[in-house]
Scaffold this motif. Structure first.
Motif, PDB file in Angstrom:
ATOM      1  N   LEU A 140      30.795  44.943  34.268  1.00  0.00           N
ATOM      2  CA  LEU A 140      32.029  44.982  33.473  1.00  0.00           C
ATOM      3  C   LEU A 140      33.154  44.266  34.206  1.00  0.00           C
ATOM      4  N   ALA A 141      33.227  44.437  35.528  1.00  0.00           N
ATOM      5  CA  ALA A 141      34.263  43.765  36.321  1.00  0.00           C
ATOM      6  C   ALA A 141      34.141  42.254  36.193  1.00  0.00           C
ATOM      7  N   SER A 142      32.915  41.754  36.238  1.00  0.00           N
ATOM      8  CA  SER A 142      32.691  40.312  36.127  1.00  0.00           C
ATOM      9  C   SER A 142      33.080  39.793  34.750  1.00  0.00           C
ATOM     10  N   LYS A 143      32.905  40.605  33.728  1.00  0.00           N
ATOM     11  CA  LYS A 143      33.282  40.196  32.375  1.00  0.00           C
ATOM     12  C   LYS A 143      34.792  39.991  32.270  1.00  0.00           C
ATOM     13  N   THR A 193      43.952  42.653  37.906  1.00  0.00           N
ATOM     14  CA  THR A 193      44.109  44.032  38.366  1.00  0.00           C
ATOM     15  C   THR A 193      42.975  44.914  37.863  1.00  0.00           C
ATOM     16  N   ILE A 194      42.599  44.709  36.596  1.00  0.00           N
ATOM     17  CA  ILE A 194      41.566  45.545  35.982  1.00  0.00           C
ATOM     18  C   ILE A 194      40.204  45.326  36.632  1.00  0.00           C
ATOM     19  N   ILE A 202      37.992  48.146  38.623  1.00  0.00           N
ATOM     20  CA  ILE A 202      36.650  48.519  38.158  1.00  0.00           C
ATOM     21  C   ILE A 202      35.610  48.273  39.242  1.00  0.00           C
ATOM     22  N   ALA A 203      35.716  47.111  39.905  1.00  0.00           N
ATOM     23  CA  ALA A 203      34.737  46.769  40.941  1.00  0.00           C
ATOM     24  C   ALA A 203      34.747  47.790  42.078  1.00  0.00           C
ATOM     25  N   ARG A 204      35.943  48.217  42.480  1.00  0.00           N
ATOM     26  CA  ARG A 204      36.026  49.184  43.583  1.00  0.00           C
ATOM     27  C   ARG A 204      35.656  50.593  43.145  1.00  0.00           C
ATOM     28  N   PHE A 247      28.251  37.458  42.679  1.00  0.00           N
ATOM     29  CA  PHE A 247      28.841  36.681  41.588  1.00  0.00           C
ATOM     30  C   PHE A 247      30.344  36.919  41.524  1.00  0.00           C
ATOM     31  N   GLY A 248      30.746  38.180  41.641  1.00  0.00           N
ATOM     32  CA  GLY A 248      32.165  38.500  41.595  1.00  0.00           C
ATOM     33  C   GLY A 248      32.932  37.931  42.766  1.00  0.00           C
ATOM     34  N   LYS A 249      32.305  37.959  43.958  1.00  0.00           N
ATOM     35  CA  LYS A 249      32.957  37.408  45.138  1.00  0.00           C
ATOM     36  C   LYS A 249      33.207  35.911  44.999  1.00  0.00           C
TER      37      LYS A 249
END
Length: 293
Positions: free
Chosen positions: A3-6, A45-46, A50-52, A60-62
């Motif tokens: 969800l964070a990546s989205k 911010t969102i 979510i990631a944390r 991928f997120g990094k």
């Protein structure tokens, strides 16, 4: 995809939307652009929360999150300078910090040093967002005041990052370190100068600035995995095409009309940008042991 990546991808998608609104320049475009910019900034911010909170931190997120951040910030600078809402020299100072810190992160990653986030960098980002929103809402005085504060914090942030990790810079690495970002920095200066005098369209400027943002993020991630990316022929060709285009733009302002030679140079430069991005991305995906030395 988490969800964070989205949310991170959504921020990237909103960048061309922001640029399109500014390019169309219809009545009230700045208000719509401000709304898009605010929404995109909120996704930062969102996705971080979510990631944390849900432990959705991924490779991928990094990689994609810093790309999304820099694309959004760069797009705002290109639009604001191009429309005369923010001085070009301010953008030059702001982007100097980003370019040098990105190069420093690559150098640090090659030596297995991870640069921790600094409070000065976070404050700088918040001040920039406030200033850009003020400019987009046509509150010029507030924008000037906040961007002045953001510029001072940005200069300090650069010093803060380098000084806190000064052990990374040894005598043998200083020369290669400077050479690694000098070409990119000079190109960025030329682009923002052209934007400030109406010699380049913000969308065109973003093509080149955005490419450097993407390549820098890929190089940092690749270096952190002990897969440093060497200088590529695609980078040399891309930079040479950019120089030719920039020099031509200095003597002819593309916003004043249509010129076939300019369009040819623009298409060639854009092609060089795509080639270089794909080249770096492909190399970053190849295991180090599989490469021909």
């Amino acid at each position: 995809m988490t969800l964070a990546s989205k949310f991170t991808i959504a921020r990237i998608v909103l960048v061309p939307v922001f640029l399109l609104i500014a390019a169309l320049g219809f009545p009230g475009w700045n208000i719509w652009a401000a709304v898009v910019y605010i929404v995109a900034s909120l996704t930062d911010t969102i996705d971080g929360h979510i990631a944390r909170h849900y432990n959705q931190i991924s490779d991928f997120g990094k990689l994609v999150d810093p790309i999304a951040d820099k694309l959004l910030t760069s797009a705002a600078m290109c639009v604001l300078v191009g429309w005369g809402k923010m001085p070009g020299w301010v953008a030059m100072i702001l982007i100097t910090r980003d370019v040098i810190v990105s190069a420093f992160r690559i150098l640090a990653a090659n030596r297995d040093v991870v640069l921790a986030a600094r409070n000065s960098g976070k404050i700088k980002t918040v001040l920039q967002i406030i200033a850009y929103c003020a400019y987009l809402f046509d509150v010029q005085l507030a924008g000037h005041i906040v961007i002045a504060a953001a510029t001072l914090v940005t200069v300090y942030s650069l010093y803060d990052y380098i000084y806190a990790n000064r052990s990374v810079l040894i005598r043998d690495t200083i020369g290669p370190f400077v050479r690694s970002f000098l070409g990119q920095l000079l190109t960025a200066y030329a682009i923002f100068w052209l934007l400030s005098i109406g010699g380049m369209h913000p969308v065109v400027a973003m093509i080149f600035i955005g490419c450097d943002n993407i390549v820098s993020a890929i190089c940092v991630t690749s270096s952190s995995k002990h897969h440093p990316i060497p200088l590529r022929i695609s980078a040399i060709c891309m930079r040479m095409l950019e120089i030719v285009l920039l020099v031509y733009s200095f003597v002819w302002k593309p916003l004043a009309g249509i010129d076939i030679l300019y369009l040819v140079l623009l298409l060639a430069s854009a092609g060089g940008v795509v080639w270089h991005c794909l080249d770096v991305w492909k190399l970053s995906r190849v295991p180090k042991t599989a490469r021909v030395q």
